[in-house]
Motif scaffolding. Structure first.
Motif, PDB file in Angstrom:
ATOM      1  N   ASN A  89      -3.625   1.997  -3.208  1.00 38.10           N
ATOM      2  CA  ASN A  89      -3.541   3.328  -2.611  1.00 38.10           C
ATOM      3  C   ASN A  89      -4.531   3.428  -1.453  1.00 38.10           C
ATOM      4  O   ASN A  89      -5.676   2.994  -1.573  1.00 38.10           O
ATOM      5  CB  ASN A  89      -3.849   4.412  -3.650  1.00 38.10           C
ATOM      6  CG  ASN A  89      -3.397   5.773  -3.188  1.00 38.10           C
ATOM      7  OD1 ASN A  89      -2.349   5.928  -2.578  1.00 38.10           O
ATOM      8  ND2 ASN A  89      -4.188   6.783  -3.483  1.00 38.10           N
ATOM      9  N   ASN A  90      -4.078   3.981  -0.354  1.00 43.36           N
ATOM     10  CA  ASN A  90      -4.925   4.282   0.796  1.00 43.36           C
ATOM     11  C   ASN A  90      -4.931   5.795   0.925  1.00 43.36           C
ATOM     12  O   ASN A  90      -3.983   6.387   1.448  1.00 43.36           O
ATOM     13  CB  ASN A  90      -4.372   3.624   2.062  1.00 43.36           C
ATOM     14  CG  ASN A  90      -5.223   3.924   3.279  1.00 43.36           C
ATOM     15  OD1 ASN A  90      -6.347   4.397   3.168  1.00 43.36           O
ATOM     16  ND2 ASN A  90      -4.684   3.649   4.455  1.00 43.36           N
ATOM     17  N   HIS A  91      -5.975   6.428   0.406  1.00 40.34           N
ATOM     18  CA  HIS A  91      -6.068   7.888   0.397  1.00 40.34           C
ATOM     19  C   HIS A  91      -6.929   8.338   1.575  1.00 40.34           C
ATOM     20  O   HIS A  91      -8.141   8.141   1.570  1.00 40.34           O
ATOM     21  CB  HIS A  91      -6.654   8.374  -0.923  1.00 40.34           C
ATOM     22  CG  HIS A  91      -6.556   9.849  -1.093  1.00 40.34           C
ATOM     23  ND1 HIS A  91      -7.049  10.493  -2.197  1.00 40.34           N
ATOM     24  CD2 HIS A  91      -6.014  10.821  -0.311  1.00 40.34           C
ATOM     25  CE1 HIS A  91      -6.828  11.794  -2.079  1.00 40.34           C
ATOM     26  NE2 HIS A  91      -6.206  12.004  -0.932  1.00 40.34           N
ATOM     27  N   THR A 150       4.256  -0.009  -5.129  1.00 42.69           N
ATOM     28  CA  THR A 150       2.971  -0.361  -4.521  1.00 42.69           C
ATOM     29  C   THR A 150       1.915  -0.650  -5.586  1.00 42.69           C
ATOM     30  O   THR A 150       2.036  -0.232  -6.735  1.00 42.69           O
ATOM     31  CB  THR A 150       2.465   0.766  -3.596  1.00 42.69           C
ATOM     32  OG1 THR A 150       2.192   1.926  -4.382  1.00 42.69           O
ATOM     33  CG2 THR A 150       3.486   1.093  -2.519  1.00 42.69           C
ATOM     34  N   TYR A 156       1.955   2.597  -8.034  1.00 46.31           N
ATOM     35  CA  TYR A 156       2.788   3.769  -7.766  1.00 46.31           C
ATOM     36  C   TYR A 156       4.077   3.279  -7.132  1.00 46.31           C
ATOM     37  O   TYR A 156       4.049   2.627  -6.081  1.00 46.31           O
ATOM     38  CB  TYR A 156       2.053   4.736  -6.827  1.00 46.31           C
ATOM     39  CG  TYR A 156       2.855   5.960  -6.459  1.00 46.31           C
ATOM     40  CD1 TYR A 156       3.104   6.943  -7.403  1.00 46.31           C
ATOM     41  CD2 TYR A 156       3.364   6.111  -5.179  1.00 46.31           C
ATOM     42  CE1 TYR A 156       3.845   8.063  -7.072  1.00 46.31           C
ATOM     43  CE2 TYR A 156       4.096   7.241  -4.835  1.00 46.31           C
ATOM     44  CZ  TYR A 156       4.336   8.205  -5.786  1.00 46.31           C
ATOM     45  OH  TYR A 156       5.071   9.327  -5.463  1.00 46.31           O
ATOM     46  N   PRO A 197      -3.287   9.738  -9.183  1.00 46.53           N
ATOM     47  CA  PRO A 197      -4.306   8.780  -9.614  1.00 46.53           C
ATOM     48  C   PRO A 197      -5.577   9.440 -10.165  1.00 46.53           C
ATOM     49  O   PRO A 197      -6.347   8.787 -10.853  1.00 46.53           O
ATOM     50  CB  PRO A 197      -4.611   7.983  -8.346  1.00 46.53           C
ATOM     51  CG  PRO A 197      -4.229   8.883  -7.227  1.00 46.53           C
ATOM     52  CD  PRO A 197      -3.077   9.693  -7.736  1.00 46.53           C
ATOM     53  N   TYR A 240       0.809  -1.216   0.000  1.00 43.26           N
ATOM     54  CA  TYR A 240       0.000   0.000   0.000  1.00 43.26           C
ATOM     55  C   TYR A 240       0.846   1.271   0.000  1.00 43.26           C
ATOM     56  O   TYR A 240       1.853   1.353   0.696  1.00 43.26           O
ATOM     57  CB  TYR A 240      -0.893   0.037   1.248  1.00 43.26           C
ATOM     58  CG  TYR A 240      -2.111  -0.829   1.125  1.00 43.26           C
ATOM     59  CD1 TYR A 240      -3.315  -0.303   0.671  1.00 43.26           C
ATOM     60  CD2 TYR A 240      -2.062  -2.172   1.465  1.00 43.26           C
ATOM     61  CE1 TYR A 240      -4.432  -1.102   0.548  1.00 43.26           C
ATOM     62  CE2 TYR A 240      -3.181  -2.972   1.356  1.00 43.26           C
ATOM     63  CZ  TYR A 240      -4.361  -2.435   0.898  1.00 43.26           C
ATOM     64  OH  TYR A 240      -5.474  -3.219   0.781  1.00 43.26           O
ATOM     65  N   HIS A 241       0.403   2.237  -0.775  1.00 45.92           N
ATOM     66  CA  HIS A 241       0.903   3.608  -0.687  1.00 45.92           C
ATOM     67  C   HIS A 241      -0.144   4.368   0.115  1.00 45.92           C
ATOM     68  O   HIS A 241      -1.343   4.237  -0.136  1.00 45.92           O
ATOM     69  CB  HIS A 241       1.041   4.216  -2.089  1.00 45.92           C
ATOM     70  CG  HIS A 241       1.332   5.675  -2.058  1.00 45.92           C
ATOM     71  ND1 HIS A 241       0.357   6.636  -2.226  1.00 45.92           N
ATOM     72  CD2 HIS A 241       2.492   6.345  -1.857  1.00 45.92           C
ATOM     73  CE1 HIS A 241       0.912   7.830  -2.142  1.00 45.92           C
ATOM     74  NE2 HIS A 241       2.196   7.683  -1.922  1.00 45.92           N
ATOM     75  N   THR A 242       0.280   5.146   1.096  1.00 42.57           N
ATOM     76  CA  THR A 242      -0.659   5.944   1.882  1.00 42.57           C
ATOM     77  C   THR A 242      -0.482   7.412   1.549  1.00 42.57           C
ATOM     78  O   THR A 242       0.633   7.937   1.569  1.00 42.57           O
ATOM     79  CB  THR A 242      -0.443   5.719   3.392  1.00 42.57           C
ATOM     80  OG1 THR A 242      -0.673   4.335   3.673  1.00 42.57           O
ATOM     81  CG2 THR A 242      -1.409   6.558   4.217  1.00 42.57           C
ATOM     82  N   ALA A 243      -1.586   8.056   1.207  1.00 40.79           N
ATOM     83  CA  ALA A 243      -1.604   9.493   0.932  1.00 40.79           C
ATOM     84  C   ALA A 243      -2.564  10.141   1.919  1.00 40.79           C
ATOM     85  O   ALA A 243      -3.622   9.576   2.220  1.00 40.79           O
ATOM     86  CB  ALA A 243      -2.073   9.743  -0.498  1.00 40.79           C
ATOM     87  N   TRP A 274      -3.913   0.966  -7.487  1.00 40.62           N
ATOM     88  CA  TRP A 274      -3.161   1.998  -8.218  1.00 40.62           C
ATOM     89  C   TRP A 274      -1.690   1.643  -8.125  1.00 40.62           C
ATOM     90  O   TRP A 274      -1.168   1.445  -7.030  1.00 40.62           O
ATOM     91  CB  TRP A 274      -3.420   3.380  -7.618  1.00 40.62           C
ATOM     92  CG  TRP A 274      -2.669   4.493  -8.288  1.00 40.62           C
ATOM     93  CD1 TRP A 274      -2.614   4.753  -9.625  1.00 40.62           C
ATOM     94  CD2 TRP A 274      -1.878   5.514  -7.659  1.00 40.62           C
ATOM     95  NE1 TRP A 274      -1.837   5.868  -9.870  1.00 40.62           N
ATOM     96  CE2 TRP A 274      -1.380   6.352  -8.669  1.00 40.62           C
ATOM     97  CE3 TRP A 274      -1.548   5.804  -6.338  1.00 40.62           C
ATOM     98  CZ2 TRP A 274      -0.572   7.458  -8.411  1.00 40.62           C
ATOM     99  CZ3 TRP A 274      -0.745   6.897  -6.073  1.00 40.62           C
ATOM    100  CH2 TRP A 274      -0.268   7.724  -7.097  1.00 40.62           C
TER     101      TRP A 274
END
Length: 163
Positions: A84-86, A81, A78, A27, A2-5, A76
């Motif tokens: 995505n965890n937005h 990763t 990226y 994204p 996971y990518h965290t934003a 997503w």
């Protein structure tokens, strides 16, 4: 992986229209998105809201109210990763100074091409980010529901969906 934003976003209605930006990166590129974004070092949430709103729309926020926080999980790619965890903090913008700029100043890190007031009934999953869809829900229900979402599919658009 996971990518965290994490970001702070403003919801501003004018009649049945929503202030949206034309997103040029990430994204949600080539879609309408809410004005807002990532915190800088030492910023309060409200500082981020006001700075991002000004940078992306040209308008100065003078009154706001925090609605709540939710996250969107979706596929997503990226870097290394695949998901995505937005995490999004939403604010209702109650008052602004200035006018919306169709073209905004471009600088490194700027992901808005400009802003428009766009009719809510014309915003949909094909031309808008999940944040915009959430804002439309706030408009229609006249309330913010703190319910996060898991999207099974997400497509990054190769061409702009906006004019």
């Amino acid at each position: 992986m996971y990518h965290t934003a994490f970001g702070v976003y403003g919801i501003l209605f004018q009649g049945n229209c929503l202030a949206v930006i034309k997103k040029k990166a990430g994204p949600y590129q080539n879609r309408y998105d809410l004005p807002g974004g990532s915190m800088e070092a030492g910023e309060l949430l409200e500082d981020t809201l006001c700075r991002e709103f000004k940078e992306e729309t040209g308008m100065t926020v003078t009154s706001y109210h925090q609605l709540g926080t939710i996250n969107f999980l979706y596929p997503w790619r990226y870097k290394e990763t695949t998901m995505n965890n937005h995490i999004c903090v939403f604010y209702e913008i109650r008052a602004i100074v200035g006018k919306l700029e169709k073209n905004v100043h471009q600088f490194t890190g700027q992901d808005s091409l400009g802003a428009v007031f766009f009719p809510i009934e014309q915003l949909n999953e094909q031309n808008a980010s999940p944040l915009v869809i959430k804002a439309c829900e706030v408009f229609k229900q006249e309330a913010f529901t703190a319910k996060s979402q898991r999207l099974m599919k997400w497509d990054v658009l190769e061409a702009p969906s906006y004019e």
